[in-house]
Write a protein that holds these residues in place. Structure first.
Motif, mmCIF file in Angstrom:
data_model
loop_
_atom_site.group_PDB
_atom_site.id
_atom_site.type_symbol
_atom_site.label_atom_id
_atom_site.label_comp_id
_atom_site.label_asym_id
_atom_site.label_seq_id
_atom_site.Cartn_x
_atom_site.Cartn_y
_atom_site.Cartn_z
ATOM 1 N N UNK A 294 1.578 7.760 5.570
ATOM 2 C CA UNK A 294 2.894 7.276 5.125
ATOM 3 C C UNK A 294 3.494 6.343 6.175
ATOM 4 N N UNK A 295 3.263 6.671 7.450
ATOM 5 C CA UNK A 295 3.802 5.836 8.528
ATOM 6 C C UNK A 295 3.203 4.433 8.483
ATOM 7 N N UNK A 296 1.896 4.351 8.232
ATOM 8 C CA UNK A 296 1.247 3.037 8.157
ATOM 9 C C UNK A 296 1.770 2.232 6.975
ATOM 10 N N UNK A 297 2.011 2.914 5.860
ATOM 11 C CA UNK A 297 2.553 2.241 4.683
ATOM 12 C C UNK A 297 3.955 1.704 4.967
ATOM 13 N N UNK A 298 4.778 2.518 5.626
ATOM 14 C CA UNK A 298 6.134 2.073 5.948
ATOM 15 C C UNK A 298 6.111 0.907 6.933
ATOM 16 N N UNK B 25 0.815 -1.217 0.000
ATOM 17 C CA UNK B 25 0.000 0.000 0.000
ATOM 18 C C UNK B 25 0.844 1.261 0.000
ATOM 19 N N UNK B 26 0.156 2.385 -0.160
ATOM 20 C CA UNK B 26 0.837 3.679 -0.177
ATOM 21 C C UNK B 26 0.099 4.627 0.754
ATOM 22 N N UNK B 27 0.770 5.703 1.110
ATOM 23 C CA UNK B 27 0.198 6.626 2.081
ATOM 24 C C UNK B 27 -0.077 8.002 1.513
ATOM 25 N N UNK C 63 -2.468 2.221 -12.129
ATOM 26 C CA UNK C 63 -2.235 1.073 -11.260
ATOM 27 C C UNK C 63 -2.576 1.379 -9.813
ATOM 28 N N UNK C 64 -2.611 2.666 -9.445
ATOM 29 C CA UNK C 64 -2.982 3.029 -8.075
ATOM 30 C C UNK C 64 -3.842 4.290 -8.048
ATOM 31 N N UNK C 65 -3.275 5.426 -8.413
ATOM 32 C CA UNK C 65 -4.025 6.672 -8.370
ATOM 33 C C UNK C 65 -3.906 7.346 -7.012
#
Length: 229
Positions: free
Chosen positions: A205-209, A21-23, A131-133
């Motif tokens: 971003x923290x959750x993604x990392x 995932x991404x943040x 692919x994401x957006x």
């Protein structure tokens, strides 16, 4: 998730594929960036602002958005369309949208981009190839319900029926219908707005990392302690 499934369909081992995932930065993209002066400058007298953010290119399916909007404004004078970004399809889009309340801002970033999101009412992203957006997450963090296609990855960045609408077999008619139905229901728009902010808060971003780091640790431990044969 859409890309993971596509890779599995092409023969990749599903056990070796995981979505990290991404943040989105919710300190920049937030409802508090809303600006009434911006709204006045982009469609005074048009109470509902539709927003697109991204490259203005043909593969983003923007002709479909333009034609859907043209069909809508004939009976919905409350709608205005704001397109943020630039690209090779801009001139053709301007021609398609001539005579309608459509506004082209060019490329925006930072506080200007955050203001555009928060000052709009509905985010419309018709692309079938992304692919994401990331812009779909930025819009939700800003308090905007979203309308996306069932094709491609952007639908994985939202919650269908909770933070917006996924349009199956998106074309001019189905997109116009989805926009019309949603914007004509203030109570539903309000529920979606509340849900978008809560959803985006889980996509930091923290959750993604952290998700990436847990995955890295898991595989490092498996490598250090291989299962007995």
């Amino acid at each position: 998730e859409s890309i993971r499934r596509e890779l599995v369909d092409h023969g990749f081992d599903p056990a070796r594929l995981q979505v990290v995932g991404r943040g989105v930065d919710t300190t920049i993209f937030r409802p508090e960036a809303r600006c009434e002066a911006w709204r006045e400058a982009h469609g005074r007298g048009h109470s509902l602002k539709l927003l697109y953010v991204g490259r203005l290119s043909r593969e983003k399916n923007l002709e479909t958005l333009a034609r859907a909007f043209c069909s809508l404004v004939e009976r919905r004078p409350d709608l205005a369309l704001v397109l943020v970004g630039d690209g090779p399809f801009r001139t053709e889009l301007q021609t398609l949208l001539a005579g309608t309340p459509a506004f082209f801002t060019g490329t925006l970033s930072g506080d200007e981009l955050a203001r555009a999101y928060a000052s709009s009412d509905l985010f419309v992203f018709p692309s079938k190839t992304d692919t994401f957006g990331r812009v779909v997450l930025e819009a939700q963090a800003s308090g905007l319900p979203v309308v996306v296609s069932s094709d491609g990855g952007p639908k994985d960045a939202m919650l269908d029926g909770r933070t917006g609408v996924v349009v199956p077999a998106l074309d001019e008619a189905s997109l116009a219908r989805a926009i019309d139905t949603l914007t004509d229901d203030p109570a539903r728009m309000s529920r979606f707005r509340r849900a978008t902010i809560a959803h985006a808060a889980t996509k930091s971003h923290a959750a993604s990392f952290e998700a990436f780091w847990r995955l890295h640790q898991f595989h490092a431990e498996r490598k250090s302690h291989p299962a007995p044969r």
